[in-house]
Design a protein around this motif. Structure first.
Motif, PDB file in Angstrom:
ATOM      1  N   ALA A  24      78.539  99.157 -25.840  1.00  0.00           N
ATOM      2  CA  ALA A  24      78.682  97.883 -26.801  1.00  0.00           C
ATOM      3  C   ALA A  24      79.060  98.581 -28.309  1.00  0.00           C
ATOM      4  N   LEU A  25      78.520  99.500 -28.595  1.00  0.00           N
ATOM      5  CA  LEU A  25      78.688 100.108 -29.910  1.00  0.00           C
ATOM      6  C   LEU A  25      80.086 100.662 -30.079  1.00  0.00           C
ATOM      7  N   GLN A 165      80.491  90.702 -35.570  1.00  0.00           N
ATOM      8  CA  GLN A 165      80.919  91.349 -34.444  1.00  0.00           C
ATOM      9  C   GLN A 165      79.404  92.155 -34.154  1.00  0.00           C
ATOM     10  N   LYS A 166      79.149  92.883 -35.091  1.00  0.00           N
ATOM     11  CA  LYS A 166      77.999  93.682 -35.200  1.00  0.00           C
ATOM     12  C   LYS A 166      76.737  92.844 -35.195  1.00  0.00           C
ATOM     13  N   CYS A 167      76.637  91.797 -35.661  1.00  0.00           N
ATOM     14  CA  CYS A 167      75.832  90.538 -35.397  1.00  0.00           C
ATOM     15  C   CYS A 167      75.387  90.496 -33.977  1.00  0.00           C
ATOM     16  N   ILE A 182      73.247  99.697 -36.387  1.00  0.00           N
ATOM     17  CA  ILE A 182      73.873  98.245 -36.454  1.00  0.00           C
ATOM     18  C   ILE A 182      73.584  97.626 -37.708  1.00  0.00           C
ATOM     19  N   SER A 183      72.231  97.637 -37.975  1.00  0.00           N
ATOM     20  CA  SER A 183      71.705  96.883 -39.190  1.00  0.00           C
ATOM     21  C   SER A 183      72.074  97.403 -40.639  1.00  0.00           C
ATOM     22  N   TYR A 184      72.176  98.646 -40.621  1.00  0.00           N
ATOM     23  CA  TYR A 184      72.825  99.349 -41.802  1.00  0.00           C
ATOM     24  C   TYR A 184      74.170  98.817 -42.021  1.00  0.00           C
ATOM     25  N   ARG A 188      75.951  96.790 -45.077  1.00  0.00           N
ATOM     26  CA  ARG A 188      77.153  97.648 -46.025  1.00  0.00           C
ATOM     27  C   ARG A 188      78.416  96.697 -45.609  1.00  0.00           C
ATOM     28  N   ASP A 189      78.656  96.076 -44.591  1.00  0.00           N
ATOM     29  CA  ASP A 189      79.873  95.235 -44.427  1.00  0.00           C
ATOM     30  C   ASP A 189      79.686  94.017 -45.389  1.00  0.00           C
TER      31      ASP A 189
END
Length: 319
Positions: A24-25, A165-167, A182-184, A188-189
């Protein structure tokens, strides 16, 4: 010119291997809106920048693009950590490499029915420059029109879509290793959204009507909220050792996110965290170095380190 500091930009929290989360990442790494895309897009925009009077905008693109290199390093390392040991090989290190794992299972049996087989077949339990479906990253993703307003608008959209998408990826796994990264990147996004939104404001663009930033409510994620409480969404780094960046002329004032924070461009770079190198994977023949080769590796390292001079800039002439 770029210098590499051997520290990760954010800590990767240890947890169990999770090949599904790793795949997924891959979307966040090599997908159309992933970190490889942002890295290449912003660096090409800064390289091709025209107009000396617009130096603050070039510096902003340069600083964010440089940070994205560290994001590629972070998310790629996270994928590797999620894959490392995922076949759950239980053989002893002294066993012949062609022996099956514990319980009669072959060491890489998991690769034939879970996640991306190329993580094992091609990358030796490491990251790949592909998306979650295995499609190779493409340079055609990069948008560089040469028009500053168009590029900034596109970049704002790119960061917004990447955060969205990261959410979604966050909601796909509860693995601590995956979620720490993912949270970081979500936070930063948002910082980069703020940067491009602020840049557009300075150019007279009412971006809130043109391109509203999507409300993802990412603060509901505890790891994200912790970083937001630290104000990480309102910091931007220059990664400029010479202190010549003028990006701070743009990244200042109240945050476009309307979260009550003030934008801060005073830091050259974050402190980062120590880096470690993953253990050998005997079932992958990686690194495939026997004692004789290891001795040569160490000897080479000793020679190289003896020649390193801890200086920045021209090397002084020999006396």
């Amino acid at each position: 010119m770029y210098l590499h500091v051997q520290r990760l930009i954010n800590e990767i929290i240890p947890d169990e291997p999770d090949p599904a989360a790793a795949n997924a990442l891959q979307e966040g790494l090599g997908g159309q809106f992933g970190e490889m895309r942002t890295m290449m897009q912003y660096l090409f925009q800064s390289i091709n920048f025209r107009g000396p009077a617009g130096k603050p905008y070039k510096d902003l693109l340069q600083g964010i693009g440089t940070e994205e290199i560290s994001h590629v390093e972070l998310i790629g390392t996270t994928i590797s950590r999620l894959l490392d040991g995922s076949p759950r090989y239980q053989g002893k290190k002294t066993d012949p490499l062609d022996q099956p794992g514990a319980g009669g299972k072959t060491p890489l049996e998991i690769a034939t029915h879970q996640s991306n087989i190329h993580h094992y077949l091609v990358a030796a339990q490491g990251a790949l420059p592909v998306d979650a479906a295995g499609n190779p990253w493409s340079g055609s993703y990069v948008y560089n029109s040469g028009n500053l307003v168009l590029d900034l608008l596109y970049n704002l959209m790119l960061e917004s879509t990447g955060r969205l998408q990261k959410c979604r990826i966050y909601e796909m796994t509860d693995n601590k290793t995956a979620r720490s990264t993912i949270s970081y990147l979500i936070v930063r996004d948002q910082a980069h959204e703020n940067a491009y939104a602020k840049a557009l404001e300075t150019l007279g663009v009412d971006w809130k009507k043109t391109l509203p930033i999507p409300k993802t409510n990412a603060e509901q994620f505890p790891e994200v909220k912790k970083l937001l409480d630290l104000g990480l969404q309102s910091k931007q780094y220059s990664f400029d050792l010479t202190s010549q960046s003028e990006a701070g002329k743009i990244f200042r004032g109240m945050s476009p996110s309307n979260d009550g924070t003030e934008l801060d461009a005073t830091e050259q770079a974050p402190a980062g965290v120590p880096m470690t190198i993953a253990e050998e994977r005997f079932e992958e023949f990686a690194p495939g170095a026997d004692p004789e080769l290891l001795a040569l590796i160490q000897a080479t390292a000793d020679i190289e380190m003896a020649e390193v001079q801890p200086v920045y800039g021209p090397i002084p002439p020999a006396s």
